[in-house]
Design an enzyme around this catalytic site. Structure first.
Site, short mmCIF file in Angstrom:
data_model
loop_
_atom_site.label_atom_id
_atom_site.label_comp_id
_atom_site.label_asym_id
_atom_site.label_seq_id
_atom_site.Cartn_x
_atom_site.Cartn_y
_atom_site.Cartn_z
N LYS A 114 60.99 44.94 49.97
CA LYS A 114 60.33 44.24 49.34
C LYS A 114 61.06 43.60 48.14
O LYS A 114 62.19 44.02 47.54
CB LYS A 114 59.50 45.39 48.12
CG LYS A 114 58.70 44.75 46.94
CD LYS A 114 57.93 45.94 46.53
CE LYS A 114 57.23 45.32 45.27
NZ LYS A 114 56.21 46.39 44.74
N LYS B 127 57.59 42.37 52.38
CA LYS B 127 56.81 41.84 51.29
C LYS B 127 57.81 40.88 50.42
O LYS B 127 58.75 41.41 49.97
CB LYS B 127 56.23 42.90 50.54
CG LYS B 127 55.39 42.42 49.33
CD LYS B 127 55.10 43.49 48.65
CE LYS B 127 54.45 43.11 47.28
NZ LYS B 127 54.05 44.09 46.34
C1 PBG Z 1 54.86 46.32 42.48
C2 PBG Z 1 53.81 45.80 43.15
C3 PBG Z 1 53.76 44.20 43.50
C4 PBG Z 1 52.83 43.97 44.04
C5 PBG Z 1 52.09 44.90 44.53
N1 PBG Z 1 52.75 45.95 43.89
C6 PBG Z 1 55.07 43.11 42.94
C7 PBG Z 1 55.64 43.39 41.59
O1 PBG Z 1 54.84 43.30 40.42
O2 PBG Z 1 56.82 43.43 41.50
C8 PBG Z 1 52.42 42.35 44.47
C9 PBG Z 1 51.51 42.15 45.33
C10 PBG Z 1 50.99 40.66 45.32
O3 PBG Z 1 51.53 39.85 44.68
O4 PBG Z 1 50.08 40.36 46.02
N2 PBG Z 1 54.46 47.71 42.39
#
Ligand code: PBG
Length: 305
Positions: free
Chosen positions: A176, A229
């Site tokens: 991620k 991601k």
């Molecule tokens: C963090 C989290 C994020 C997303 C889902 N869970 C990113 C973040 O704020 O770092 C982003 C998903 C999206 O942008 O659709 N736990």
């Protein structure tokens, strides 16, 4: 209709809130809502007809605090949603995001000791384990740890096994990135970090090769599916992961990627449907078996047409 996409490749995300009869629009996230449990159940009737059988739930608590207390409530909105969905839609595969960023006042993905700015790793793992167990008790199929805390997958796996949840599986948000593409999501969950950034724990895009190591670690730690991601700016990573590991792979077509398409379509820059198919088929071609996307419902509809 591109032949490489079916409803079985799609995972549709929901934002769950307390209360009933609630459907809140989000300013910068067209077509996506925060929904109370009853509203999600209604929406699932539609999803089921479209043949989409996998969903991912994000909880948005009414109150935040430093300990993310609302994340572990046995009868909190996510736990209630899982229970109600599994009761009504036995065939739906329900996944829950396991991360505290929407639950903490500081908006970071773990817990922080008073006076500190970096995450307390032990306390963070404890929090993630507690949250995962809460979801497991309500009958979730997959927990999806997304905090990028080292050893989060094995810690959760061991706790699930020790508590009789050997059948609860894990979708690891393995690779991620600290990305600019999360904007609309952070508005939806009011989960942006209030100080600092996530670069201490999420991957930097300048060091994309670290992604492969993260994936390998999660597989060793017991993940059942791994994830890259965001998707679009990281299709090379999706490809490499698929080729190297031959392991079930998800890619997250995140909120900013979705918003690009939506806002461009609204301005007449392109045809939304055609653009979505181009993007989703590219993610599939790169090697993703599963795609988490806010377009899922539209795609399901378009495939049927
Ligand atoms: C963090 C989290 C994020 C997303 C889902 N869970 C990113 C973040 O704020 O770092 C982003 C998903 C999206 O942008 O659709 N736990």
């Amino acid at each position: 209709m591109p032949i490489n996409i079916t409803a079985d490749n799609l995972i549709y995300p929901y934002f769950v809130i307390e209360g009933s009869g609630k459907k809140q629009a989000i300013k910068t996230f067209p077509g996506v809502y925060r929904l109370s449990v009853d509203a999600i159940l209604k929406d699932l009737d539609i999803l089921q007809k479209l043949g989409i059988t996998r969903i991912l739930l994000f909880g948005i608590p009414q109150e935040k605090d430093t300990q993310a207390s609302q994340a572990y409530l046995a009868h909190g909105p996510v736990a209630q949603a899982v229970y109600a969905i599994k009761e009504r839609f036995a065939k739906m595969t329900v996944m829950t995001d396991v991360c505290v960023c929407a639950y903490t006042t500081h908006g970071h993905c773990g817990l922080i000791k008073p006076g500190q700015t970096r995450l307390d790793h032990g306390a963070t793992l404890d929090a993630l384990v507690k949250m995962a167990l809460t979801h497991a008790r309500s009958g979730v199929d997959f927990v999806a740890p997304s905090a990028m805390a080292k050893r989060q997958v094995v810690s959760i796996r061991q706790a699930l096994d020790a508590n009789g949840f050997q059948r609860t599986r894990i979708l690891g948000y393995s690779a991620k990135f600290a990305s600019n593409f999360y904007g609309p999501f952070r508005q939806a969950a009011d989960s942006g970090p209030k100080f600092g950034s996530r670069k201490h724990y999420q991957l930097r895009f300048t060091r994309a090769n670290a992604a492969l190591q993260e994936i390998q670690d999660d597989i060793k730690e017991g993940a059942d599916i791994v994830m890259v991601k965001p998707a679009l700016a990281y299709l090379d990573i999706v490809r490499q992961v698929k080729q190297e590991f031959h392991f079930p792979l998800a890619a997250y077509n995140v909120s900013g990627e979705y918003a690009f398409v939506k806002y461009g379509a609204q301005r007449g820059l392109w045809d939304e449907r055609s653009m979505v198919f181009e993007i989703i088929s590219a993610i599939r071609r790169a090697g993703a078996d599963l795609i988490i996307t806010y377009h899922a419902k539209d795609i399901g509809r378009w495939i049927k047409e």
